[in-house]
Design a protein around this motif. Structure first.
Motif, mmCIF file in Angstrom:
data_model
loop_
_atom_site.group_PDB
_atom_site.id
_atom_site.type_symbol
_atom_site.label_atom_id
_atom_site.label_comp_id
_atom_site.label_asym_id
_atom_site.label_seq_id
_atom_site.Cartn_x
_atom_site.Cartn_y
_atom_site.Cartn_z
ATOM 1 N N VAL A 181 -19.923 1.399 3.750
ATOM 2 C CA VAL A 181 -18.681 1.739 4.435
ATOM 3 C C VAL A 181 -17.886 0.487 4.805
ATOM 4 C CG1 VAL A 181 -17.717 2.891 6.469
ATOM 5 C CG2 VAL A 181 -19.582 3.944 5.207
ATOM 6 N N ALA A 182 -18.562 -0.582 5.159
ATOM 7 C CA ALA A 182 -17.865 -1.820 5.518
ATOM 8 C C ALA A 182 -16.957 -2.288 4.379
ATOM 9 C CB ALA A 182 -18.867 -2.906 5.886
ATOM 10 N N ALA A 183 -17.425 -2.179 3.144
ATOM 11 C CA ALA A 183 -16.616 -2.588 1.991
ATOM 12 C C ALA A 183 -15.407 -1.670 1.836
ATOM 13 C CB ALA A 183 -17.463 -2.577 0.722
ATOM 14 N N GLY A 184 -15.600 -0.381 2.033
ATOM 15 C CA GLY A 184 -14.489 0.559 1.945
ATOM 16 C C GLY A 184 -13.447 0.309 3.018
ATOM 17 N N ILE A 185 -13.910 0.040 4.233
ATOM 18 C CA ILE A 185 -12.986 -0.248 5.332
ATOM 19 C C ILE A 185 -12.230 -1.539 5.061
ATOM 20 C CG2 ILE A 185 -12.853 -0.899 7.778
ATOM 21 C CD1 ILE A 185 -15.167 1.108 8.268
ATOM 22 N N TYR A 186 -12.930 -2.544 4.571
ATOM 23 C CA TYR A 186 -12.264 -3.812 4.259
ATOM 24 C C TYR A 186 -11.172 -3.609 3.212
ATOM 25 C CZ TYR A 186 -11.381 -8.568 2.759
ATOM 26 O OH TYR A 186 -10.763 -9.742 2.427
ATOM 27 N N MET A 187 -11.487 -2.884 2.130
ATOM 28 C CA MET A 187 -10.483 -2.646 1.086
ATOM 29 C C MET A 187 -9.310 -1.855 1.640
ATOM 30 S SD MET A 187 -9.789 -3.341 -2.056
ATOM 31 C CE MET A 187 -8.016 -3.337 -1.876
ATOM 32 N N ALA A 188 -9.592 -0.854 2.455
ATOM 33 C CA ALA A 188 -8.528 -0.057 3.064
ATOM 34 C C ALA A 188 -7.656 -0.925 3.966
ATOM 35 C CB ALA A 188 -9.126 1.113 3.853
ATOM 36 N N ALA A 189 -8.286 -1.775 4.769
ATOM 37 C CA ALA A 189 -7.536 -2.640 5.686
ATOM 38 C C ALA A 189 -6.643 -3.615 4.922
ATOM 39 C CB ALA A 189 -8.496 -3.393 6.600
ATOM 40 N N VAL A 190 -7.167 -4.188 3.856
ATOM 41 C CA VAL A 190 -6.348 -5.087 3.033
ATOM 42 C C VAL A 190 -5.168 -4.319 2.448
ATOM 43 C CG1 VAL A 190 -6.304 -6.438 0.892
ATOM 44 C CG2 VAL A 190 -8.199 -6.717 2.490
ATOM 45 N N SER A 191 -5.421 -3.142 1.917
ATOM 46 C CA SER A 191 -4.354 -2.352 1.291
ATOM 47 C C SER A 191 -3.268 -1.954 2.284
ATOM 48 C CB SER A 191 -4.938 -1.094 0.644
ATOM 49 O OG SER A 191 -5.800 -1.441 -0.406
ATOM 50 N N VAL A 192 -3.673 -1.490 3.452
ATOM 51 C CA VAL A 192 -2.685 -1.089 4.463
ATOM 52 C C VAL A 192 -1.918 -2.319 4.959
ATOM 53 C CG1 VAL A 192 -2.391 -0.104 6.781
ATOM 54 C CG2 VAL A 192 -3.908 1.007 5.128
ATOM 55 N N SER A 193 -2.619 -3.418 5.172
ATOM 56 C CA SER A 193 -1.960 -4.646 5.629
ATOM 57 C C SER A 193 -0.944 -5.144 4.613
ATOM 58 C CB SER A 193 -2.996 -5.743 5.906
ATOM 59 O OG SER A 193 -3.881 -5.340 6.917
ATOM 60 N N VAL A 194 -1.342 -5.188 3.363
ATOM 61 C CA VAL A 194 -0.410 -5.616 2.308
ATOM 62 C C VAL A 194 0.751 -4.632 2.209
ATOM 63 C CG1 VAL A 194 -0.158 -5.962 -0.199
ATOM 64 C CG2 VAL A 194 -2.104 -6.955 1.014
ATOM 65 N N GLY A 195 0.457 -3.348 2.350
ATOM 66 C CA GLY A 195 1.527 -2.346 2.321
ATOM 67 C C GLY A 195 2.527 -2.548 3.439
ATOM 68 N N MET A 196 2.042 -2.881 4.634
ATOM 69 C CA MET A 196 2.946 -3.133 5.770
ATOM 70 C C MET A 196 3.809 -4.364 5.512
ATOM 71 S SD MET A 196 0.373 -2.257 8.937
ATOM 72 C CE MET A 196 1.530 -2.765 10.197
ATOM 73 N N LEU A 197 3.190 -5.423 5.020
ATOM 74 C CA LEU A 197 3.952 -6.637 4.706
ATOM 75 C C LEU A 197 4.946 -6.375 3.582
ATOM 76 C CD1 LEU A 197 1.035 -9.215 4.869
ATOM 77 C CD2 LEU A 197 2.858 -8.876 6.563
ATOM 78 N N ASN A 198 4.497 -5.646 2.585
ATOM 79 C CA ASN A 198 5.334 -5.269 1.450
ATOM 80 C C ASN A 198 6.558 -4.495 1.948
ATOM 81 O OD1 ASN A 198 5.995 -4.858 -1.268
ATOM 82 N ND2 ASN A 198 4.224 -3.608 -1.704
ATOM 83 N N ALA A 199 6.329 -3.525 2.820
ATOM 84 C CA ALA A 199 7.427 -2.706 3.357
ATOM 85 C C ALA A 199 8.397 -3.564 4.161
ATOM 86 C CB ALA A 199 6.864 -1.582 4.225
ATOM 87 N N ALA A 200 7.866 -4.460 4.986
ATOM 88 C CA ALA A 200 8.738 -5.306 5.806
ATOM 89 C C ALA A 200 9.599 -6.224 4.943
ATOM 90 C CB ALA A 200 7.895 -6.135 6.772
ATOM 91 N N CYS A 201 9.026 -6.725 3.866
ATOM 92 C CA CYS A 201 9.782 -7.605 2.973
ATOM 93 C C CYS A 201 10.860 -6.846 2.193
ATOM 94 C CB CYS A 201 8.832 -8.315 1.996
ATOM 95 S SG CYS A 201 7.759 -9.505 2.801
ATOM 96 N N MET A 202 10.728 -5.544 2.100
ATOM 97 C CA MET A 202 11.700 -4.742 1.370
ATOM 98 C C MET A 202 12.802 -4.185 2.255
ATOM 99 S SD MET A 202 9.348 -2.664 -1.260
ATOM 100 C CE MET A 202 8.396 -3.491 -2.499
ATOM 101 N N THR A 203 12.797 -4.549 3.527
ATOM 102 C CA THR A 203 13.854 -4.109 4.427
ATOM 103 C C THR A 203 15.033 -5.060 4.264
ATOM 104 O OG1 THR A 203 12.212 -3.266 5.976
ATOM 105 C CG2 THR A 203 14.430 -3.640 6.836
ATOM 106 N N PRO A 204 16.201 -4.531 3.952
ATOM 107 C CA PRO A 204 17.352 -5.433 3.733
ATOM 108 C C PRO A 204 17.737 -6.166 5.007
ATOM 109 C CG PRO A 204 18.032 -3.110 3.675
ATOM 110 C CD PRO A 204 16.555 -3.127 3.811
ATOM 111 N N ALA A 205 18.113 -7.424 4.835
ATOM 112 C CA ALA A 205 18.610 -8.219 5.956
ATOM 113 C C ALA A 205 20.127 -8.055 6.020
ATOM 114 C CB ALA A 205 18.239 -9.682 5.751
#
Length: 137
Positions: free
Chosen positions: A112-136
């Motif tokens: 489960v630790a590996a699954g949680i780690y992969m999920a956390a990386v994916s959600v974190s990258v998704g959040m950063l990805n979304a923030a970078c796609m917000t127009p300035a």
């Protein structure tokens, strides 16, 4: 506002929702093809690590796609940025699995630790990805 006025946005809703679902399906197919483990088989067998990893990955993709929908100027604009989101999320798996060479095997063993780690990386990258796609503005 009239009933017909309330439904004026329905065609756009349908176009964006249909496109988003199509991108979601394509992302899920590509993601499950590039991972060494077989998510759906593992999930059917009750593998919690696989379910957590895939669930986090799907949320990680949906985050930037939802942001793109909110800021897109057209369906073409949406498609371009949804494709960018797709590539970034796939790259996050590739980089993570290169960094943690045993990730897939650990998910297969239902660690489960590996699954949680992969999920956390994916959600974190998704959040950063979304923030970078917000127009300035």
């Amino acid at each position: 506002m009239t009933f017909s006025g309330s439904l004026a946005g329905l065609p756009s809703f349908m176009a964006y929702m249909g496109s988003a679902i199509a991108f979601f399906i394509v992302f899920q197919i590509i993601y499950t093809l590039i991972t060494p483990h077989h998510e759906f088989k593992l999930i059917r067998q009750g593998n919690l690590a696989a379910a957590i990893a895939l669930g986090g990955t799907l949320i990680g993709f949906a985050l930037p796609v939802s942001n793109v929908i909110a800021h897109a100027t057209s369906l073409m604009d949406f498609a371009i940025w949804a494709t960018v989101a797709l590539v970034v999320q796939l790259l996050s798996f590739i980089v993570t699995s290169l960094t943690m060479k045993t990730l897939s095997a650990r998910i297969e063993r239902d660690e489960v630790a590996a699954g949680i780690y992969m999920a956390a990386v994916s959600v974190s990258v998704g959040m950063l990805n979304a923030a970078c796609m917000t127009p300035a503005y």
